[in-house]
Design a protein around this motif. Structure first.
Motif, mmCIF file in Angstrom:
data_model
loop_
_atom_site.group_PDB
_atom_site.id
_atom_site.type_symbol
_atom_site.label_atom_id
_atom_site.label_comp_id
_atom_site.label_asym_id
_atom_site.label_seq_id
_atom_site.Cartn_x
_atom_site.Cartn_y
_atom_site.Cartn_z
ATOM 1 N N ARG A 184 -23.703 -33.033 13.874
ATOM 2 C CA ARG A 184 -22.609 -32.067 14.059
ATOM 3 C C ARG A 184 -21.277 -32.768 14.285
ATOM 4 N NH1 ARG A 184 -22.668 -27.240 18.617
ATOM 5 N NH2 ARG A 184 -20.422 -27.072 18.956
ATOM 6 N N GLN A 185 -21.277 -33.851 15.066
ATOM 7 C CA GLN A 185 -20.027 -34.548 15.329
ATOM 8 C C GLN A 185 -19.517 -35.274 14.093
ATOM 9 O OE1 GLN A 185 -20.895 -36.980 18.810
ATOM 10 N NE2 GLN A 185 -20.022 -35.425 20.147
ATOM 11 N N VAL A 186 -20.418 -35.830 13.310
ATOM 12 C CA VAL A 186 -20.002 -36.498 12.076
ATOM 13 C C VAL A 186 -19.390 -35.481 11.116
ATOM 14 C CG1 VAL A 186 -20.773 -37.816 10.069
ATOM 15 C CG2 VAL A 186 -21.746 -38.292 12.334
ATOM 16 N N ALA A 187 -20.063 -34.334 10.947
ATOM 17 C CA ALA A 187 -19.551 -33.287 10.054
ATOM 18 C C ALA A 187 -18.197 -32.791 10.523
ATOM 19 C CB ALA A 187 -20.556 -32.137 9.987
ATOM 20 N N ASN A 188 -18.079 -32.556 11.827
ATOM 21 C CA ASN A 188 -16.793 -32.119 12.370
ATOM 22 C C ASN A 188 -15.702 -33.150 12.102
ATOM 23 O OD1 ASN A 188 -17.696 -29.691 13.403
ATOM 24 N ND2 ASN A 188 -17.837 -30.391 15.523
ATOM 25 N N GLY A 189 -16.047 -34.430 12.219
ATOM 26 C CA GLY A 189 -15.062 -35.473 11.992
ATOM 27 C C GLY A 189 -14.552 -35.488 10.564
ATOM 28 N N GLU A 224 -16.324 -37.478 -1.327
ATOM 29 C CA GLU A 224 -17.383 -38.352 -1.837
ATOM 30 C C GLU A 224 -18.305 -38.860 -0.724
ATOM 31 O OE1 GLU A 224 -17.779 -42.769 -3.919
ATOM 32 O OE2 GLU A 224 -15.878 -41.668 -4.038
ATOM 33 N N LEU A 225 -17.714 -39.280 0.387
ATOM 34 C CA LEU A 225 -18.493 -39.937 1.430
ATOM 35 C C LEU A 225 -19.052 -38.985 2.476
ATOM 36 C CD1 LEU A 225 -16.353 -43.121 2.176
ATOM 37 C CD2 LEU A 225 -18.329 -42.907 0.687
ATOM 38 N N GLY A 226 -18.455 -37.803 2.615
ATOM 39 C CA GLY A 226 -18.883 -36.885 3.657
ATOM 40 C C GLY A 226 -20.377 -36.613 3.654
ATOM 41 N N PRO A 227 -20.942 -36.164 2.535
ATOM 42 C CA PRO A 227 -22.391 -35.905 2.502
ATOM 43 C C PRO A 227 -23.225 -37.152 2.793
ATOM 44 C CG PRO A 227 -21.294 -34.819 0.668
ATOM 45 C CD PRO A 227 -20.280 -35.729 1.293
ATOM 46 N N ASN A 228 -22.799 -38.313 2.287
ATOM 47 C CA ASN A 228 -23.535 -39.556 2.550
ATOM 48 C C ASN A 228 -23.539 -39.898 4.030
ATOM 49 O OD1 ASN A 228 -23.916 -39.816 -0.193
ATOM 50 N ND2 ASN A 228 -22.279 -41.317 -0.486
ATOM 51 N N ALA A 229 -22.444 -39.599 4.707
ATOM 52 C CA ALA A 229 -22.362 -39.897 6.135
ATOM 53 C C ALA A 229 -23.391 -39.103 6.925
ATOM 54 C CB ALA A 229 -20.956 -39.597 6.654
ATOM 55 N N LEU A 230 -23.772 -37.925 6.420
ATOM 56 C CA LEU A 230 -24.778 -37.112 7.095
ATOM 57 C C LEU A 230 -26.187 -37.577 6.789
ATOM 58 C CD1 LEU A 230 -23.354 -33.494 6.570
ATOM 59 C CD2 LEU A 230 -22.940 -35.078 8.455
ATOM 60 N N THR A 231 -26.437 -37.982 5.566
ATOM 61 C CA THR A 231 -27.802 -38.317 5.145
ATOM 62 C C THR A 231 -28.162 -39.783 5.336
ATOM 63 O OG1 THR A 231 -27.059 -38.660 2.861
ATOM 64 C CG2 THR A 231 -27.815 -36.448 3.453
ATOM 65 N N GLU A 232 -27.155 -40.659 5.441
ATOM 66 C CA GLU A 232 -27.412 -42.094 5.602
ATOM 67 C C GLU A 232 -26.617 -42.615 6.797
ATOM 68 O OE1 GLU A 232 -26.996 -44.304 1.919
ATOM 69 O OE2 GLU A 232 -27.235 -42.452 0.772
ATOM 70 N N PRO A 233 -27.049 -42.259 7.998
ATOM 71 C CA PRO A 233 -26.242 -42.537 9.194
ATOM 72 C C PRO A 233 -26.026 -44.016 9.478
ATOM 73 C CG PRO A 233 -28.417 -41.731 9.803
ATOM 74 C CD PRO A 233 -28.281 -41.515 8.341
ATOM 75 N N THR A 238 -20.457 -46.727 4.179
ATOM 76 C CA THR A 238 -20.024 -45.336 4.288
ATOM 77 C C THR A 238 -19.328 -45.084 5.612
ATOM 78 O OG1 THR A 238 -21.741 -44.501 2.809
ATOM 79 C CG2 THR A 238 -20.810 -42.940 4.385
ATOM 80 N N ARG A 239 -19.943 -45.528 6.697
ATOM 81 C CA ARG A 239 -19.358 -45.272 8.014
ATOM 82 C C ARG A 239 -18.040 -46.024 8.197
ATOM 83 N NH1 ARG A 239 -22.465 -42.324 11.773
ATOM 84 N NH2 ARG A 239 -23.685 -40.890 10.492
ATOM 85 N N ALA A 240 -17.937 -47.216 7.633
ATOM 86 C CA ALA A 240 -16.684 -47.969 7.729
ATOM 87 C C ALA A 240 -15.570 -47.252 6.975
ATOM 88 C CB ALA A 240 -16.874 -49.381 7.175
ATOM 89 N N SER A 241 -15.869 -46.797 5.761
ATOM 90 C CA SER A 241 -14.853 -46.099 4.964
ATOM 91 C C SER A 241 -14.447 -44.792 5.618
ATOM 92 C CB SER A 241 -15.384 -45.851 3.555
ATOM 93 O OG SER A 241 -15.576 -47.072 2.868
ATOM 94 N N LEU A 242 -15.410 -44.075 6.189
ATOM 95 C CA LEU A 242 -15.103 -42.823 6.873
ATOM 96 C C LEU A 242 -14.215 -43.082 8.085
ATOM 97 C CD1 LEU A 242 -15.424 -39.805 7.369
ATOM 98 C CD2 LEU A 242 -17.611 -40.299 8.503
ATOM 99 N N MET A 243 -14.526 -44.103 8.839
ATOM 100 C CA MET A 243 -13.755 -44.420 10.039
ATOM 101 C C MET A 243 -12.302 -44.741 9.687
ATOM 102 S SD MET A 243 -14.901 -47.116 13.003
ATOM 103 C CE MET A 243 -15.381 -46.182 14.462
ATOM 104 N N TRP A 244 -12.094 -45.544 8.667
ATOM 105 C CA TRP A 244 -10.741 -45.939 8.293
ATOM 106 C C TRP A 244 -9.991 -44.776 7.640
ATOM 107 C CZ3 TRP A 244 -7.118 -48.512 9.949
ATOM 108 C CH2 TRP A 244 -6.109 -49.098 9.177
ATOM 109 N N PHE A 331 -16.961 -27.001 0.370
ATOM 110 C CA PHE A 331 -17.129 -28.348 0.915
ATOM 111 C C PHE A 331 -17.399 -28.297 2.414
ATOM 112 C CE2 PHE A 331 -14.945 -32.152 2.793
ATOM 113 C CZ PHE A 331 -15.945 -33.064 2.486
ATOM 114 N N PHE A 332 -16.631 -27.504 3.131
ATOM 115 C CA PHE A 332 -16.860 -27.369 4.574
ATOM 116 C C PHE A 332 -18.264 -26.843 4.843
ATOM 117 C CE2 PHE A 332 -12.028 -26.506 5.282
ATOM 118 C CZ PHE A 332 -11.764 -27.847 5.067
ATOM 119 N N GLU A 333 -18.674 -25.835 4.091
ATOM 120 C CA GLU A 333 -20.010 -25.261 4.275
ATOM 121 C C GLU A 333 -21.083 -26.310 3.969
ATOM 122 O OE1 GLU A 333 -21.078 -22.265 5.258
ATOM 123 O OE2 GLU A 333 -19.226 -21.084 5.343
ATOM 124 N N ALA A 334 -20.876 -27.103 2.930
ATOM 125 C CA ALA A 334 -21.843 -28.139 2.574
ATOM 126 C C ALA A 334 -21.964 -29.192 3.670
ATOM 127 C CB ALA A 334 -21.452 -28.800 1.255
#
Length: 385
Positions: A184-189, A224-233, A238-244, A331-334
Motif C-alpha cells: 500500500r505504501q509503495v502504491a501510494n508513493g 513503466e516502473l510502478g507495477p514492477n515495484a509492486l510485484t518485484e519488491p 526498479t526501486r532505485a529508479s522509483l526513489m530518484w 493507472f491509479f486503479e491498477a
C-alpha cells in the motif's frame, strides 16, 4: 518560459550502504535528535544502522510521528529539542517524518506561537535548526525541497508551509531500505509522485520544452516502473529508479519557469484532515475529475499529455483529452489506489463539510489561474462520487 529563480542546496547521497556516510555528514560535536514514525524503523534495523553511524555523538530519539504529522505530536519534539539543547535534527522515514522534522526545525527556534509558522505559510520563519534525512519511503520529494504539510488535529486542519530555511542539508537515499515497505505504501508513493509531476506539468503551454520533456519522462517512468515495484519488491534497479523519480518530481527543477496548479492537493488535504484518507488516496480521487471539470482551460496540455505520455493520437482534441484522463484513472486503479469517494465510504452528504473547511482555510482561488472556486470544487467532488 517564465522567468524564475532556482535554488536547491540539498546534498544527495544515493546508493546501498550510504547510511554509513552520516559520520561525515553530521557535525562531529552535534547534539542530535533522530525523528522517526512507527516501529518499522526499529524492526527493519534502520534505526540501529543510523545510530551506529552517528558514533559517539550525543543522540536522542523521538518516535511516533504520524502518517499525517500532527502539530500536537511535533510540539512534543520541539519541547525535547529545547530541553536537551539539540542542535541538529535527523529525519528517518518517509515524507511525513521529513515534513514533521521541517516543522520542528522551524518551531524550535520560533519566537511566539508556533502555529503561526503554518498560518503564515512559512513567511515569518527567520531561522531554523539544521537537519538531514534518511529516506525510507519514496513519495513526496520532501527530502529535497523546502515544503511541508502539517495537521492540527484539534481543528481538523491540514496546512502547508515552505521556507528556504528548511531545505535538508543532505538526504541519504538507499533503495534497499524500501524493500520491506508494505504494498500500500509503495502504491501510494507512485501515485503521489505522479500527481506531483502533473500539478507542475498539466497547466497550459508556456514554450518550456525542457521542463515538459523532463516531466513527461518522469511520468512515463512511473507508468513503466510502478507495477514492477509492486510485484518485484527486491528489484534494486526498479526501486532505485522509483526513489530518484519521486525525488525529482518535487525538488523544484521541473516547476522552474512554468505555471503550477496544486488545486488537487489543496482539496485533497481537506479530505485527509476530515476523513483520514491517505494523501495519495485523496489525489487519486480528485485528479481525474479536476482535469475533466477544467478540460477547456487545460485542453492544450491535456492533448500534449495524451500524445506524448499515453501515445494517444486518434480522434479529436476532446477525444484525446478524455482518453488521457481515463488512462490516468486506470493507472491509479491498477496500482491498487481507488479513485472514487464511494470507495472510501464517503457520499454526497460529506461534501458540504469538505467545502466549508476549504473556505475556512482560505482556499477559495485555487489553480494556475486562481479561478478554481469552492463551487468548482463541489462539482469536482460530486463527479468523484
Amino acid at each position: 518560459m517564465q522567468d524564475f529563480s532556482f535554488y536547491n542546496p540539498t546534498r544527495i547521497e544515493f546508493g546501498a550502504g550510504k547510511i554509513a556516510s552520516l559520520d561525515q555528514l553530521v557535525p562531529a560535536n552535534a547534539h542530535v535528535l533522530v525523528l522517526f514514525g512507527g516501529e518499522s524503523a526499529r524492526r527493519t534495523g534502520t534505526l540501529d544502522e543510523v545510530t551506529a553511524a552517528l558514533g559517539e555523538r550525543e543522540v536522542q530519539l523521538f518516535g511516533g510521528i504520524e502518517p499525517n504529522p500532527s502539530f500536537e505530536t511535533l510540539m512534543e519534539a520541539v519541547a525535547l529539542v529545547r530541553r536537551h539543547n539539540i542542535d541538529f535534527l535527523l529525519a528517518v522515514g518517509g515524507g511525513s517524518v521529513i515534513d514533521g522534522t521541517k516543522f520542528v526545525a522551524a518551531a524550535a527556534l520560533f519566537e511566539g506561537d508556533a502555529w503561526e509558522v503554518l498560518t503564515s505559510m512559512g513567511q515569518n520563519i527567520e531561522k531554523a535548526l539544521p537537519f538531514g534525512t534518511v529516506l525510507t519511503l519514496p513519495a513526496t520529494g520532501s527530502e529535497m525541497n523546502q515544503g511541508s504539510v502539517i495537521t492540527l488535529k484539534s481543528l481538523q486542519a491540514k496546512l502547508p508551509f515552505k521556507s528556504e530555511l528548511v531545505y535538508p542539508q543532505f538526504s541519504v537515499l538507499d533503495p534497499v531500505k524500501t524493500y520491506t515497505l508494505p504494498t500500500r505504501q509503495v502504491a501510494n508513493g507512485v501515485v503521489d509522485a505522479f500527481v506531483h509531476v502533473m500539478e507542475q506539468y498539466l497547466t497550459y503551454p508556456t514554450q518550456a520544452p525542457v521542463q515538459d520533456r523532463f516531466a513527461e519522462g518522469l511520468l512515463q517512468t512511473l507508468i513503466e516502473l510502478g507495477p514492477n515495484a509492486l510485484t518485484e519488491p527486491q528489484d534494486y534497479s526498479t526501486r532505485a529508479s522509483l526513489m530518484w523519480t519521486a525525488t525529482l518530481a518535487l525538488n523544484g527543477l521541473i516547476g522552474a519557469g512554468v505555471p503550477q496548479d496544486w488545486a488537487t492537493h489543496m482539496l485533497g488535504h481537506e479530505l485527509t484532515a476530515l476523513h483520514n484518507l491517505d494523501h495519495a488516496q485523496t489525489l487519486a480521487v480528485v485528479l481525474p475529475e479536476m482535469l475533466r471539470q477544467r478540460k477547456a482551460a487545460k485542453i492544450g496540455k491535456l492533448v500534449q499529455y495524451a500524445e506524448r505520455v499515453w501515445n494517444i493520437h486518434q480522434g479529436s482534441d476532446d477525444d484525446k483529452a478524455e482518453a488521457a484522463i481515463k488512462h490516468t484513472r486506470d493507472f491509479f486503479e491498477a496500482m491498487g489506489v481507488k479513485t472514487r469517494l464511494g470507495d472510501y465510504g464517503l457520499g454526497a452528504e460529506h461534501i458540504d463539510g469538505i467545502i466549508n473547511s476549504l473556505e475556512q482555510h482560505g482556499m477559495v482561488a485555487l489553480g494556475e489561474h486562481g479561478d478554481v472556486t469552492p463551487a468548482h470544487c463541489r462539482q469536482i467532488l460530486l463527479a468523484s462520487l
